[in-house]
Design an enzyme around this catalytic site. Sequence first.
Site, mmCIF file in Angstrom:
data_model
loop_
_atom_site.group_PDB
_atom_site.id
_atom_site.type_symbol
_atom_site.label_atom_id
_atom_site.label_comp_id
_atom_site.label_asym_id
_atom_site.label_seq_id
_atom_site.Cartn_x
_atom_site.Cartn_y
_atom_site.Cartn_z
ATOM 1 N N TYR A 1 -2.098 -0.964 10.278
ATOM 2 C CA TYR A 1 -2.186 -1.255 8.830
ATOM 3 C C TYR A 1 -0.874 -0.891 8.141
ATOM 4 O O TYR A 1 -0.329 -1.684 7.374
ATOM 5 C CB TYR A 1 -3.360 -0.464 8.231
ATOM 6 C CG TYR A 1 -3.590 -0.705 6.755
ATOM 7 C CD1 TYR A 1 -4.262 -1.846 6.306
ATOM 8 C CD2 TYR A 1 -3.161 0.216 5.797
ATOM 9 C CE1 TYR A 1 -4.486 -2.063 4.959
ATOM 10 C CE2 TYR A 1 -3.386 0.005 4.441
ATOM 11 C CZ TYR A 1 -4.051 -1.131 4.029
ATOM 12 O OH TYR A 1 -4.268 -1.342 2.674
ATOM 13 N N SER B 1 0.863 -1.195 0.000
ATOM 14 C CA SER B 1 0.000 0.000 0.000
ATOM 15 C C SER B 1 0.891 1.233 0.000
ATOM 16 O O SER B 1 2.066 1.163 0.392
ATOM 17 C CB SER B 1 -0.851 0.003 1.282
ATOM 18 O OG SER B 1 -1.520 1.232 1.439
HETATM 19 N N1 NAD Z 1 -8.654 0.217 -1.499
HETATM 20 C C1 NAD Z 1 -7.529 0.858 -1.207
HETATM 21 O O1 NAD Z 1 -7.507 2.102 -1.133
HETATM 22 C C2 NAD Z 1 -6.234 0.110 -1.029
HETATM 23 C C3 NAD Z 1 -5.055 0.878 -0.975
HETATM 24 C C4 NAD Z 1 -3.856 0.218 -0.788
HETATM 25 C C5 NAD Z 1 -3.810 -1.158 -0.673
HETATM 26 N N2 NAD Z 1 -4.974 -1.881 -0.729
HETATM 27 C C6 NAD Z 1 -4.865 -3.339 -0.575
HETATM 28 O O2 NAD Z 1 -5.440 -3.970 -1.697
HETATM 29 C C7 NAD Z 1 -5.900 -5.268 -1.319
HETATM 30 C C8 NAD Z 1 -7.322 -5.447 -1.809
HETATM 31 O O3 NAD Z 1 -8.162 -4.509 -1.139
HETATM 32 P P1 NAD Z 1 -9.495 -3.904 -1.778
HETATM 33 O O4 NAD Z 1 -9.394 -2.434 -1.662
HETATM 34 O O5 NAD Z 1 -9.784 -4.512 -3.085
HETATM 35 O O6 NAD Z 1 -10.559 -4.347 -0.658
HETATM 36 P P2 NAD Z 1 -11.879 -5.230 -0.738
HETATM 37 O O7 NAD Z 1 -12.410 -5.224 0.646
HETATM 38 O O8 NAD Z 1 -12.753 -4.739 -1.837
HETATM 39 O O9 NAD Z 1 -11.337 -6.685 -1.121
HETATM 40 C C9 NAD Z 1 -10.575 -7.462 -0.241
HETATM 41 C C10 NAD Z 1 -10.979 -8.923 -0.408
HETATM 42 O O10 NAD Z 1 -10.164 -9.707 0.480
HETATM 43 C C11 NAD Z 1 -11.009 -10.638 1.114
HETATM 44 N N3 NAD Z 1 -10.468 -11.046 2.405
HETATM 45 C C12 NAD Z 1 -10.408 -10.328 3.550
HETATM 46 N N4 NAD Z 1 -9.893 -11.066 4.534
HETATM 47 C C13 NAD Z 1 -9.625 -12.286 4.015
HETATM 48 C C14 NAD Z 1 -9.079 -13.474 4.542
HETATM 49 N N5 NAD Z 1 -8.741 -13.572 5.840
HETATM 50 N N6 NAD Z 1 -8.932 -14.526 3.710
HETATM 51 C C15 NAD Z 1 -9.294 -14.450 2.420
HETATM 52 N N7 NAD Z 1 -9.827 -13.361 1.864
HETATM 53 C C16 NAD Z 1 -9.983 -12.279 2.658
HETATM 54 C C17 NAD Z 1 -12.341 -9.912 1.287
HETATM 55 O O11 NAD Z 1 -13.414 -10.832 1.518
HETATM 56 C C18 NAD Z 1 -12.443 -9.170 -0.024
HETATM 57 O O12 NAD Z 1 -13.098 -9.945 -1.014
HETATM 58 C C19 NAD Z 1 -5.744 -5.340 0.206
HETATM 59 O O13 NAD Z 1 -4.564 -6.043 0.517
HETATM 60 C C20 NAD Z 1 -5.633 -3.887 0.604
HETATM 61 O O14 NAD Z 1 -4.934 -3.721 1.826
HETATM 62 C C21 NAD Z 1 -6.177 -1.283 -0.907
#
Ligand code: NAD
Length: 281
Positions: free
Chosen positions: A165, A152
């Site tokens: 985080y 991230s």
């Molecule tokens: N959205 C943002 O702004 C952002 C920014 C930087 C990094 N990220 C990272 O990107 C990745 C995806 O996030 P996103 O924004 O698409 O969020 P999201 O919530 O839309 O998707 C995350 C997915 O991971 C699944 N998940 C959560 N815990 C789990 C577990 N224990 N086992 C298996 N699956 C699990 C959830 O059910 C969900 O389907 C994450 O690692 C997040 O930290 C997101």
Amino acid sequence: MLTSRSRISTSNLNDHVVVITGAGSGIGRELALLCAARGADLALCDINETGLAETADVARSAGRDVVTARVDVSDAAQMTAFADATLGHFEGVDVIVNNAGVGLIGGFLDTTVEDWEWLVSINLMGVVHGCSAFIPAMIERGHGGHVVNLASAAGLLANPQLSAYSATKFAVLGLSEALRTELAPERIGVTAICPGVINTAITQTSPIRGENIDGRRENLAATYKKRGYTPERVARNILRAVDRDRAVAPIAAEAHLMYVLSRATPPLARWISGKLAAVAK
Ligand SMILES: NC(=O)c1ccc[n+]([C@@H]2O[C@H](COP(=O)([O-])OP(=O)(O)OC[C@H]3O[C@@H](n4cnc5c(N)ncnc54)[C@H](O)[C@@H]3O)[C@@H](O)[C@H]2O)c1
């Protein structure tokens, strides 16, 4: 001759198998659909079985072969079973994307030890479990490949309202850098993806600690929505980063800025991160 370059060209993923954790929503889902559109077969997992099934249905309707499993990435045994099922079905895997992750908003003093354990078990150990379960078979097959780990922008520049985080995402970045050097002789590239503010369900599902939780969630969701950077764009940029075998790939302008500032002028970077934290307070 062995080279340190990953061999994956992502414009055409025919005859390639891509593993994606957390494929039931957001970035993981859009990446799965983009890989399917470019010809890849898929091994997808999530704890959200409904979301996972929806992603798989769309990929199958594009003619792709898709293996799915309900996997909690914090559970090493579940991840191993998923790898066994995947490697029993396909000849091997070409790209592993450790995407599943959760957010938690709050300063250190509002974050409990249980919060830390939960976050570390998913955001860090989930990546470790994905790497442990799939990389040995990738090496043994001898075709090279690529490992993508979702860090991230908060893993480039610590945010005081995302202290736990940020710590997990710094850890993912460190793991990815080390792994990249270790796996280079195997022609396996490793990329740490560092997205900025991406409009996904994470704004709704991340626990918020401290005061005024409803107001802060509303503010957070509105900020992410206004920023308007979609998970589809992230998916395209992830494949571009794999194509170019980037070590670290900031995604969205704010992430590029944090990347440059955190390396060029750390004091200015810290000041900015304090301002950013005010959004979540
Ligand atoms: N959205 C943002 O702004 C952002 C920014 C930087 C990094 N990220 C990272 O990107 C990745 C995806 O996030 P996103 O924004 O698409 O969020 P999201 O919530 O839309 O998707 C995350 C997915 O991971 C699944 N998940 C959560 N815990 C789990 C577990 N224990 N086992 C298996 N699956 C699990 C959830 O059910 C969900 O389907 C994450 O690692 C997040 O930290 C997101």
